[in-house]
Design an enzyme around this catalytic site. Structure first.
Site, mmCIF file in Angstrom:
data_model
loop_
_atom_site.group_PDB
_atom_site.id
_atom_site.type_symbol
_atom_site.label_atom_id
_atom_site.label_comp_id
_atom_site.label_asym_id
_atom_site.label_seq_id
_atom_site.Cartn_x
_atom_site.Cartn_y
_atom_site.Cartn_z
ATOM 1 C CG ASP A 165 -2.327 0.458 1.071
ATOM 2 O OD1 ASP A 165 -2.439 1.500 0.431
ATOM 3 O OD2 ASP A 165 -3.369 -0.104 1.429
ATOM 4 C CG ASP A 224 -4.489 6.012 0.747
ATOM 5 O OD1 ASP A 224 -5.618 5.360 1.009
ATOM 6 O OD2 ASP A 224 -4.223 7.063 1.470
ATOM 7 C CD GLU A 258 -8.686 5.312 -1.433
ATOM 8 O OE1 GLU A 258 -9.419 5.026 -0.667
ATOM 9 O OE2 GLU A 258 -7.576 6.036 -1.305
ATOM 10 C CG HIS A 295 -8.434 -0.672 3.979
ATOM 11 N ND1 HIS A 295 -8.470 -0.874 2.423
ATOM 12 C CD2 HIS A 295 -8.516 0.509 4.099
ATOM 13 C CE1 HIS A 295 -7.820 0.180 1.988
ATOM 14 N NE2 HIS A 295 -7.908 0.966 2.884
ATOM 15 C CG ASP A 296 -10.945 2.776 3.557
ATOM 16 O OD1 ASP A 296 -10.597 2.438 4.743
ATOM 17 O OD2 ASP A 296 -10.207 3.476 2.569
#
Length: 561
Positions: A102, A204, A261, A336-337
């Site tokens: 990430d 991210d 993302e 995860h979100d």
């Protein structure tokens, strides 16, 4: 990772996202670690996984669970050591499993040495690594609202009238991408990881790098007198210059896999992001992942009244747009979100069954693109239910609760909203067995276990031939089957429209081969007319085919040829 000859070498990958903090605790501190991933590589391999995306494991004070990085080139001690990471990399490669990290380059932690240096004095060169503003009247530079609530500006201690900028939490100061020296530091770090042997990155908040440099006030959109920062700090003109340079200086040199993302990318710009010469290999599409809320970031603003027809429309429109951009799709149900998909897309709690979990899995897994599995998704894990806001860990959940009550929601209503959408839903510990702490740890975990988990664990599901876990394994075997692999990885997509409203149907076609995918997302039997007769995958024990009519039982999914 050595360079690869095929530009789209990832077209046959199956990616599994590990949230390390909640995957497996091996040293009994209640927090998952790298050795926990190492210990379950065989499990992932059996699932058909060929690549692992690891959520942040860098050194961090964990204000935003690792998305606030204090050192890009150090492993946080709670996860282990760099030696542990190197062992994971080696043992994963031995099983032909690649590793992607990430990458968080919009901001750092306020504990990062760069930011700590920047605070020493206005003349410190590291101050230009971040965004600082000093106002003549001492007030905040503008009325932009942080994604996590409150102003994007926090005053520097000891320097009245001087503020630093943060799109997210105050402990996550944004990097100043206008500074070429900062950019080169970032590129150097990225290439260090790629030299180490990782296959690429999930990146991210990448559409936030560019801000409008007028720093102007805009009309307020809430009772706090503030306006959402995304209006001035997401997908802004000039972002392309940063993304082009980033790609050229790093990813292109290694043919790295990159997944952006990328919230808010207009359909007309998809080609620039994921086309043949796009910035990234693929980006996540959140149009259907956030179908149940009015605002992806400010979900306290309420839910939408969506139905399966709308889900279907959104799903296929997304695929069409990506195809027209000559791009590649990152197909995902959970991360995860996001809340657990079984709790999100199946509205009636009594229908959140293994059959429903398998139907949803079939719906997305065989679409063009790369399927992502989030840990526990393959078990049919569900959302939790917390009784008080003090039981939540997620900073976003706590802020959304505060904003909801400020906007007039009752505490009960606000808690219901947070329970449904909280990022903590996906972060509860992995359920390996039926023990008190789910086989995740021998001690109390950092976050409470889910409270709807009877029979939903690896140990139980491995023994059940018709479990959600074993169904995911079947999908993995089918996707890698030499007879069908190319159809799934490179075949075209054709939506089947003359089906009942609650049935999602499509074909994958390559030459003379074609596969029909039928998914009933309702609690009643549905009849579909088709000529396909040969069943290659069935989510339930039986399938009734009468002539050219297929009878799908409630939440039944099949693949036919």
């Amino acid at each position: 990772m050595e360079k690869k000859g095929n530009k789209h070498w990832w077209d046959q990958e199956v990616i599994y996202q590990v949230y390390p903090r909640s995957f497996q605790d091996t040293n009994n501190d209640g927090i998952g670690d790298l050795r926990g991933i190492i210990n379950h590589l065989a499990y992932l391999q059996k699932l058909g996984v060929t690549m692992i995306w690891i959520s942040p494991i860098y050194k961090s004070p964990m204000v935003d669970m690792g998305y606030d990085i204090a050192d890009y080139q150090a492993i946080d001690p709670q996860f282990g050591t760099m030696k542990d990471f190197d062992e994971l990399l080696e043992k994963a490669h031995a099983r032909k499993i690649k590793i992607i990290m990430d990458l968080v380059i919009n901001h750092t932690s306020d504990q990062h040495d760069w930011f700590q240096q920047a605070l020493i004095s206005p003349d410190n060169p590291y101050r230009k690594y971040y965004i600082f503003k000093t106002t003549k009247d001492g007030k905040r530079p503008n009325n932009w609202r942080s994604i996590f609530g409150g102003s994007v500006w926090t005053e520097v201690k000891g320097e009245p009238g001087t503020y630093y900028f943060h799109t997210f939490a105050a402990q996550q100061p944004d990097l100043n991408w206008e500074n070429p020296t900062l950019r080169q530091e970032i590129y150097k770090m990225i290439n260090w990881w790629l030299e180490k042997g990782i296959a690429g990155f999930r990146i991210d908040a990448i559409t936030h790098l560019k801000k409008d440099l007028d720093w102007a006030n805009i009309p307020a959109d809430g009772i706090d007198g503030l306006a959402a920062v995304v209006k001035k700090g997401q997908n802004r003109p000039g972002l392309n210059l940063f993304l082009d340079e980033l790609k050229h200086e790093t990813f292109d040199k290694y043919q790295a896999l990159t997944i952006g993302e990328a919230y808010g990318v207009p359909e007309k710009d998809l080609g620039r992001f994921i086309g043949p010469t796009g910035y990234f290999s693929m980006i996540f599409d959140f149009s259907y992942m956030n179908i149940e809320v009015k605002s992806a970031d400010e979900w306290y603003r309420g839910k939408t009244d969506w139905d399966i027809s709308e889900l279907k429309k959104t799903l296929f429109e997304s695929q069409k747009a990506i195809s027209q951009a000559q791009g590649w799709s990152a197909n995902v149900l959970e991360n995860h979100d996001q809340p657990r998909v079984l709790s999100k897309l199946i509205k009636n709690p009594t229908e959140r069954t293994p059959d429903a979990a398998k139907a949803l899995a079939t719906m997305y897994y065989f679409l063009p693109g790369t399927p992502f599995i989030y840990q526990g998704q393959e078990l049919g894990m569900k959302n939790f239910k917390r009784q008080s806001i003090i039981e939540f860990n997620d900073v976003s959940s706590i802020n959304n609760y505060k904003m909801a009550t400020a906007e007039g929601y009752s505490p009960t209503e606000a808690l219901e909203i947070v329970n449904a959408k909280s990022r903590d839903n996906a972060r509860t510990p992995m359920q390996w067995n039926a023990e008190e702490f789910g086989g995740f740890s021998k001690v109390k975990p950092w976050l409470e276990m889910g409270n709807d988990r009877t029979g939903i664990n690896v140990s139980a599901e491995e023994k059940q031939a018709d479990s959600v876990l074993n169904y995911y394994r079947k999908m993995g075997r089918l996707r890698s089957d030499s007879v069908w692999q190319q159809v799934f990885s490179t075949g075209s997509l054709a939506e089947i429209k003359n089906v009942p409203a609650n049935v999602i149907a499509y074909k994958r076609l390559l030459g003379k081969k074609q596969i029909l995918i039928l998914v009933n997302l309702s609690n009643s039997k549905q009849i579909v007319s088709c000529s396909a007769q040969n069943v290659i995958l069935n989510s339930q024990p039986q399938l009734v085919i009468d002539g050219h009519q297929v009878s799908l039982q409630p939440y039944q999914a099949v693949l036919l040829t």
